[in-house]
Design an enzyme around this catalytic site. Structure first.
Site, PDB file in Angstrom:
ATOM      1  N   ARG A   1       0.185  -3.926   9.444  1.00 45.23           N
ATOM      2  CA  ARG A   1       0.237  -2.531   9.902  1.00 45.23           C
ATOM      3  C   ARG A   1       0.171  -2.565  11.426  1.00 45.23           C
ATOM      4  O   ARG A   1      -0.716  -3.190  11.999  1.00 45.23           O
ATOM      5  CB  ARG A   1      -0.955  -1.756   9.324  1.00 45.23           C
ATOM      6  CG  ARG A   1      -1.124  -0.355   9.841  1.00 45.23           C
ATOM      7  CD  ARG A   1      -0.077   0.582   9.317  1.00 45.23           C
ATOM      8  NE  ARG A   1      -0.173   0.756   7.862  1.00 45.23           N
ATOM      9  CZ  ARG A   1       0.675   1.514   7.161  1.00 45.23           C
ATOM     10  NH1 ARG A   1       1.669   2.143   7.775  1.00 45.23           N
ATOM     11  NH2 ARG A   1       0.544   1.628   5.855  1.00 45.23           N
TER      12      ARG A   1
ATOM     13  N   PHE B   1      -7.449   7.088   8.556  1.00 43.74           N
ATOM     14  CA  PHE B   1      -8.133   7.219   7.266  1.00 43.74           C
ATOM     15  C   PHE B   1      -7.152   7.018   6.117  1.00 43.74           C
ATOM     16  O   PHE B   1      -7.398   6.234   5.193  1.00 43.74           O
ATOM     17  CB  PHE B   1      -8.805   8.594   7.204  1.00 43.74           C
ATOM     18  CG  PHE B   1      -9.058   9.156   5.833  1.00 43.74           C
ATOM     19  CD1 PHE B   1      -9.698   8.425   4.856  1.00 43.74           C
ATOM     20  CD2 PHE B   1      -8.663  10.459   5.521  1.00 43.74           C
ATOM     21  CE1 PHE B   1      -9.943   8.952   3.587  1.00 43.74           C
ATOM     22  CE2 PHE B   1      -8.895  10.998   4.265  1.00 43.74           C
ATOM     23  CZ  PHE B   1      -9.532  10.238   3.299  1.00 43.74           C
TER      24      PHE B   1
ATOM     25  N   ASP C   1       2.737   9.628  -5.403  1.00 38.71           N
ATOM     26  CA  ASP C   1       3.353   8.358  -5.046  1.00 38.71           C
ATOM     27  C   ASP C   1       2.831   7.242  -5.943  1.00 38.71           C
ATOM     28  O   ASP C   1       3.601   6.462  -6.516  1.00 38.71           O
ATOM     29  CB  ASP C   1       3.047   8.061  -3.582  1.00 38.71           C
ATOM     30  CG  ASP C   1       3.759   6.816  -3.062  1.00 38.71           C
ATOM     31  OD1 ASP C   1       4.793   6.433  -3.641  1.00 38.71           O
ATOM     32  OD2 ASP C   1       3.276   6.230  -2.084  1.00 38.71           O
TER      33      ASP C   1
ATOM     34  N   LYS D   1       2.267   4.889  17.398  1.00 37.40           N
ATOM     35  CA  LYS D   1       3.193   5.609  18.284  1.00 37.40           C
ATOM     36  C   LYS D   1       2.538   6.841  18.888  1.00 37.40           C
ATOM     37  O   LYS D   1       2.981   7.361  19.895  1.00 37.40           O
ATOM     38  CB  LYS D   1       4.444   6.009  17.495  1.00 37.40           C
ATOM     39  CG  LYS D   1       5.256   4.819  16.978  1.00 37.40           C
ATOM     40  CD  LYS D   1       6.516   5.236  16.284  1.00 37.40           C
ATOM     41  CE  LYS D   1       6.279   5.889  14.936  1.00 37.40           C
ATOM     42  NZ  LYS D   1       5.737   4.965  13.921  1.00 37.40           N
TER      43      LYS D   1
ATOM     44  N   LYS E   1       2.786  14.085   0.906  1.00 42.40           N
ATOM     45  CA  LYS E   1       2.163  12.886   1.464  1.00 42.40           C
ATOM     46  C   LYS E   1       2.400  12.739   2.965  1.00 42.40           C
ATOM     47  O   LYS E   1       1.575  12.155   3.672  1.00 42.40           O
ATOM     48  CB  LYS E   1       2.675  11.632   0.738  1.00 42.40           C
ATOM     49  CG  LYS E   1       1.976  10.354   1.188  1.00 42.40           C
ATOM     50  CD  LYS E   1       2.468   9.125   0.435  1.00 42.40           C
ATOM     51  CE  LYS E   1       1.800   7.866   0.981  1.00 42.40           C
ATOM     52  NZ  LYS E   1       2.264   6.644   0.307  1.00 42.40           N
TER      53      LYS E   1
ATOM     54  N   PHE F   1      11.981  12.919   8.511  1.00 40.28           N
ATOM     55  CA  PHE F   1      11.195  11.797   9.019  1.00 40.28           C
ATOM     56  C   PHE F   1      10.926  10.762   7.925  1.00 40.28           C
ATOM     57  O   PHE F   1      11.081   9.555   8.138  1.00 40.28           O
ATOM     58  CB  PHE F   1       9.875  12.327   9.579  1.00 40.28           C
ATOM     59  CG  PHE F   1       8.900  11.265   9.994  1.00 40.28           C
ATOM     60  CD1 PHE F   1       8.982  10.671  11.238  1.00 40.28           C
ATOM     61  CD2 PHE F   1       7.880  10.862   9.140  1.00 40.28           C
ATOM     62  CE1 PHE F   1       8.072   9.696  11.640  1.00 40.28           C
ATOM     63  CE2 PHE F   1       6.970   9.892   9.521  1.00 40.28           C
ATOM     64  CZ  PHE F   1       7.066   9.304  10.774  1.00 40.28           C
TER      65      PHE F   1
ATOM     66  N   ASP G   1      11.888   6.811   7.333  1.00 33.74           N
ATOM     67  CA  ASP G   1      10.890   5.776   7.066  1.00 33.74           C
ATOM     68  C   ASP G   1      11.305   4.912   5.876  1.00 33.74           C
ATOM     69  O   ASP G   1      11.140   3.684   5.900  1.00 33.74           O
ATOM     70  CB  ASP G   1       9.534   6.430   6.786  1.00 33.74           C
ATOM     71  CG  ASP G   1       8.416   5.829   7.613  1.00 33.74           C
ATOM     72  OD1 ASP G   1       8.660   5.520   8.794  1.00 33.74           O
ATOM     73  OD2 ASP G   1       7.307   5.662   7.077  1.00 33.74           O
ATOM     74  N   ASP G   2      11.827   5.547   4.834  1.00 34.70           N
ATOM     75  CA  ASP G   2      12.273   4.806   3.655  1.00 34.70           C
ATOM     76  C   ASP G   2      13.420   3.859   4.009  1.00 34.70           C
ATOM     77  O   ASP G   2      13.482   2.715   3.528  1.00 34.70           O
ATOM     78  CB  ASP G   2      12.724   5.777   2.558  1.00 34.70           C
ATOM     79  CG  ASP G   2      11.571   6.544   1.928  1.00 34.70           C
ATOM     80  OD1 ASP G   2      10.403   6.239   2.240  1.00 34.70           O
ATOM     81  OD2 ASP G   2      11.836   7.452   1.118  1.00 34.70           O
TER      82      ASP G   2
ATOM     83  N   ASP H   1      -4.496   3.563   2.074  1.00 35.70           N
ATOM     84  CA  ASP H   1      -3.166   3.342   1.505  1.00 35.70           C
ATOM     85  C   ASP H   1      -2.818   1.854   1.482  1.00 35.70           C
ATOM     86  O   ASP H   1      -2.245   1.352   0.505  1.00 35.70           O
ATOM     87  CB  ASP H   1      -2.133   4.111   2.333  1.00 35.70           C
ATOM     88  CG  ASP H   1      -0.734   4.031   1.746  1.00 35.70           C
ATOM     89  OD1 ASP H   1      -0.518   4.596   0.662  1.00 35.70           O
ATOM     90  OD2 ASP H   1       0.139   3.406   2.367  1.00 35.70           O
TER      91      ASP H   1
ATOM     92  N   ASP I   1      -1.742  -0.177  -1.822  1.00 38.09           N
ATOM     93  CA  ASP I   1      -0.412  -0.796  -1.901  1.00 38.09           C
ATOM     94  C   ASP I   1      -0.441  -2.303  -1.701  1.00 38.09           C
ATOM     95  O   ASP I   1       0.597  -2.962  -1.783  1.00 38.09           O
ATOM     96  CB  ASP I   1       0.517  -0.186  -0.842  1.00 38.09           C
ATOM     97  CG  ASP I   1       0.917   1.238  -1.162  1.00 38.09           C
ATOM     98  OD1 ASP I   1       0.692   1.665  -2.313  1.00 38.09           O
ATOM     99  OD2 ASP I   1       1.446   1.928  -0.274  1.00 38.09           O
TER     100      ASP I   1
END
Length: 343
Positions: free
Chosen positions: A101, A87, A163, A47, A190, A230, A234-235, A92, A96
């Protein structure tokens, strides 16, 4: 042309500069091609909000449209933030074991990449400082730029650690660890520092505006609050967002993330529902994920979220009423970019 399109039009110049740093070592076509592909896959395509925050901050602080050279400087710093984001995301996604992505397979899932992506993430981090040196070594705020990038990178890595250790790998999942305090710390460190505070800070430096400590304190406080807002969005989108729209398949439930959704569910659920959460949360199979989502529906977390979103927005608007010594238009721009977003 939109602000995003204007910014994206500078990518070929930045890409060439990044590749010049690599070619300097004459390591051959194989290395050059690998790194070029990695840059193209990992840096553009998002974005670009963090980059636009930098540019808009400079513009607001100067109170006018930017000259060509001013825009170039601001856009270079915008790309530095986007490369920092790349990065973090490349690393990440490995940690995870994410699938997609930005609407494409994660870099580590591309043919022939795998865990080599970890080293690629280090390359992404390092070219940030090469770009900063090339464009800002002669500026009075050069050292301040280096310090803010290093400081925010470290804070973000601490947030990533919080996290990751929410669910220690050698322990059975313990949802009692998923407290509101833990979630807030993860969100602030984070996400909020690098997504909002960093772009505004470097925009202030680029505009060469001198702020008293009180002004810097206002910037940090507002950016942290906006960052919390924000990440909770996202969650929510990880669970309810359309993968085609948000550009990834949400896996917070399967990955046993300390997400706002599960924190709220733990606060609202019955003892019987809690037993189900304990049994199903963090399991990879679709049936357990479905049961967790059904509980979210039963608790009407979508309504709870939308009430939070409106209340949080109103609170941010109220906070801005008392601000002096820094243009609130910067914060208004950040909030406008994310309020009621769907991706």
């Amino acid at each position: 042309m939109s602000d995003r399109d204007t910014f994206n039009s500078t990518w070929p110049m930045i890409r060439e500069e990044l590749m010049s740093f690599v070619r300097e070592y004459s390591l051959g076509d194989e290395v050059n091609t690998h790194i070029l592909n990695m840059f193209e896959h990992s840096i553009p395509g998002g974005k670009m909000n963090r980059a636009l925050f930098v540019i808009e901050t400079v513009k607001i602080l100067k109170g006018r449209a930017l000259t060509e050279s001013e825009y170039e400087e601001a856009s270079v710093l915008g790309w530095c933030v986007e490369i920092l984001q790349a990065f973090f995301l490349v690393a990440d996604d490995v940690m995870d074991q994410s699938i997609t992505r930005r609407g494409q397979p994660c870099w580590y899932r591309m043919p022939g990449i795998g865990l080599d992506a970890i080293n690629d993430s280090f390359i992404l981090e390092n070219v940030i400082y090469a770009l900063i040196k090339k464009h800002f070594a002669g500026k009075p705020y050069y050292v301040d730029l280096l310090e803010i990038f290093l400081k925010i990178s470290f804070r973000t890595e601490l947030g990533q650690l919080m996290d990751l250790t929410s669910t220690p790998k050698d322990m059975q999942l313990d949802l009692s660890r998923f407290t509101e305090e833990r979630h807030t710390n993860i969100v602030v460190y984070k996400t909020a520092f690098y997504s909002f505070y960093l772009p505004v800070c470097i925009g202030i430096l680029c505009a060469e505006v001198k702020l008293a400590k009180a002004g810097w304190d206002i910037v940090e406080k507002m950016c942290i609050e906006i960052g919390k807002f924000f990440q909770i969005q996202d969650d929510y989108l990880d669970c309810y967002g359309d993968p085609e729209t948000i550009g990834k398949i949400g896996t917070d439930i399967e990955d046993a993330k300390c997400s706002w959704m599960v924190v709220k569910a733990l606060q609202l659920c019955s003892p019987e529902d809690r037993k189900m959460l304990d049994a199903c949360y963090g399991k990879k199979d679709s049936e357990n994920v479905k049961k967790v989502k059904e509980l979210y529906g039963k608790l009407d977390l979508s309504k709870v979220y939308h009430e939070y979103e409106d209340a949080s927005h109103a609170e941010l608007m109220e906070m801005m009423k008392g601000i002096e010594g820094f243009p609130v238009e910067v914060f208004m721009y950040l909030i406008k970019k994310i309020y009621h977003r769907t991706k």
